[in-house]
Design an enzyme around this catalytic site. Structure first.
Site, PDB file in Angstrom:
ATOM      1  CG  HIS A 181      -2.099  -0.911   1.106  1.00 44.11           C
ATOM      2  ND1 HIS A 181      -1.966  -2.268   0.959  1.00 44.11           N
ATOM      3  CD2 HIS A 181      -3.435  -0.667   1.128  1.00 44.11           C
ATOM      4  CE1 HIS A 181      -3.163  -2.830   0.893  1.00 44.11           C
ATOM      5  NE2 HIS A 181      -4.076  -1.876   0.995  1.00 44.11           N
ATOM      6  CG  HIS A 222       1.950  -4.029   6.331  1.00 38.80           C
ATOM      7  ND1 HIS A 222       2.812  -4.931   5.755  1.00 38.80           N
ATOM      8  CD2 HIS A 222       0.992  -3.773   5.404  1.00 38.80           C
ATOM      9  CE1 HIS A 222       2.397  -5.200   4.528  1.00 38.80           C
ATOM     10  NE2 HIS A 222       1.290  -4.525   4.300  1.00 38.80           N
ATOM     11  CG  ASP A 226       5.911  -4.733   7.517  1.00 40.45           C
ATOM     12  OD1 ASP A 226       7.056  -5.186   7.679  1.00 40.45           O
ATOM     13  OD2 ASP A 226       4.887  -5.335   7.867  1.00 40.45           O
TER      14      ASP A 226
END
Length: 314
Positions: A181, A222, A226
């Protein structure tokens, strides 16, 4: 009033048709890059699906972001996806704005060639990273006890190759470092930062990227690492690849449509210009007159320019 609306609609339609013609010409030259970028998107999804088979649920790792940010919970996890969808859709619409608006600075095909190059490079690094070490997923469906935490052994190749889109993407596990994302969000923001024209939109886009970072951690999709790794990796990838790619032509200076010039046309044009220079003719048609040389002076239209010595009878 009706006549004015009809005239403006006609102008808009002509603008759209002219833009489509230009973009088709660009697509004809760059379709291989677009196709390769789209194929790499599928490969990235396939890799994320594959690592889910290797995922083993376990206790959630200790994370600073989990201590600092309250957990949104299952019922509010959609907020993160909503913000990402808004950023994704807004960027896609912006890349197609030259078809509608008069203020054009970009070419849609060329921008997407650039964006896909950034995405592919970042996703290759991501695939290498999350296959190197599989961490226990912090997301709700990846925890111990969830049916989705482990995928059963596939019964056929089609089950893997179809990647169960979009459910397989939304409920994947194991593809953690680093956040996909954030790859998309940062690539979109960095692209608009360079080619966008509205300052307040640029500032708002960076705000969206920061908010998205916190929401990803708060929704437990996450770990904080990350998101942190995505921030510096994507920025570095875009920085170095952007230097290697040819710069996009700026449309704001001219009103003529951009038509890609082939190598043969460039060579023919160069030969023509060199021929003009060798014959003493410049780019101005007014200078394309036969000229002869007498006593070191140039004659134009048959009238010799006599030297000073000749004028004095020397």
């Amino acid at each position: 009033m009706t006549l004015y609306i009809g005239r403006e609609a006609s102008k808009l339609w002509k603008r759209i048709c002219a833009e489509i013609t230009t973009e088709i010409n660009l697509l004809a030259e760059n379709w291989r890059y677009i196709l390769a970028g789209l194929i790499c998107q599928y490969i990235h999804g396939l890799a994320a699906r594959g690592v889910h088979y290797l995922h083993r649920p376990g206790p959630t790792l200790q994370d600073v972001g989990f201590f600092l940010l309250p957990e949104l919970g299952r019922d509010k996890a959609y907020i993160s996806e909503t913000v990402f969808t808004f950023a994704f859709a807004s960027f896609v619409l912006w890349t197609f704005h030259p078809f509608i608006l008069k203020t054009k600075k970009i070419y849609t095909v060329l921008v997407w060639c650039r964006v896909l190059a950034f995405l592919v490079a970042s996703q290759i690094l991501r695939i290498i990273t999350f296959y190197s070490t599989q961490l226990p997923g912090p997301n709700y469906h990846c925890r111990e006890g969830s049916k989705l935490a482990r995928l059963p052994h596939p019964h056929s190749a089609a089950e893997v190759l179809l990647i169960n889109f979009p459910r397989g993407v939304l409920y994947g596990c194991g593809d953690l470092i680093f956040s996909s994302h954030m790859i998309f969000t940062l690539v979109f923001v960095l692209t608009y930062q360079k080619y966008g024209t509205k300052r307040f939109i640029k500032q708002f886009a960076w705000l969206i990227a920061v908010v998205q970072s916190f929401l990803i951690v708060a929704s437990r999709k996450h770990y904080t690492v990350d998101v942190v790794v995505a921030w510096y990796t994507v920025n570095l990838v875009v920085f170095f690849i952007d230097k290697k790619l040819p710069e996009l032509p700026d449309r704001t200076g001219g009103s003529s449509l951009f038509l890609p010039v082939s190598t043969k046309e460039k060579d023919a044009r160069s030969k023509e210009e060199n021929h003009k220079l060798l014959n003493g003719n410049g780019g101005d048609p007014a200078d394309w007159r036969p000229r002869t040389q007498v006593n070191g002076k140039i004659m134009e239209d048959g009238n010799a320019v006599l030297s000073d010595n000749a004028m004095n009878g020397a």
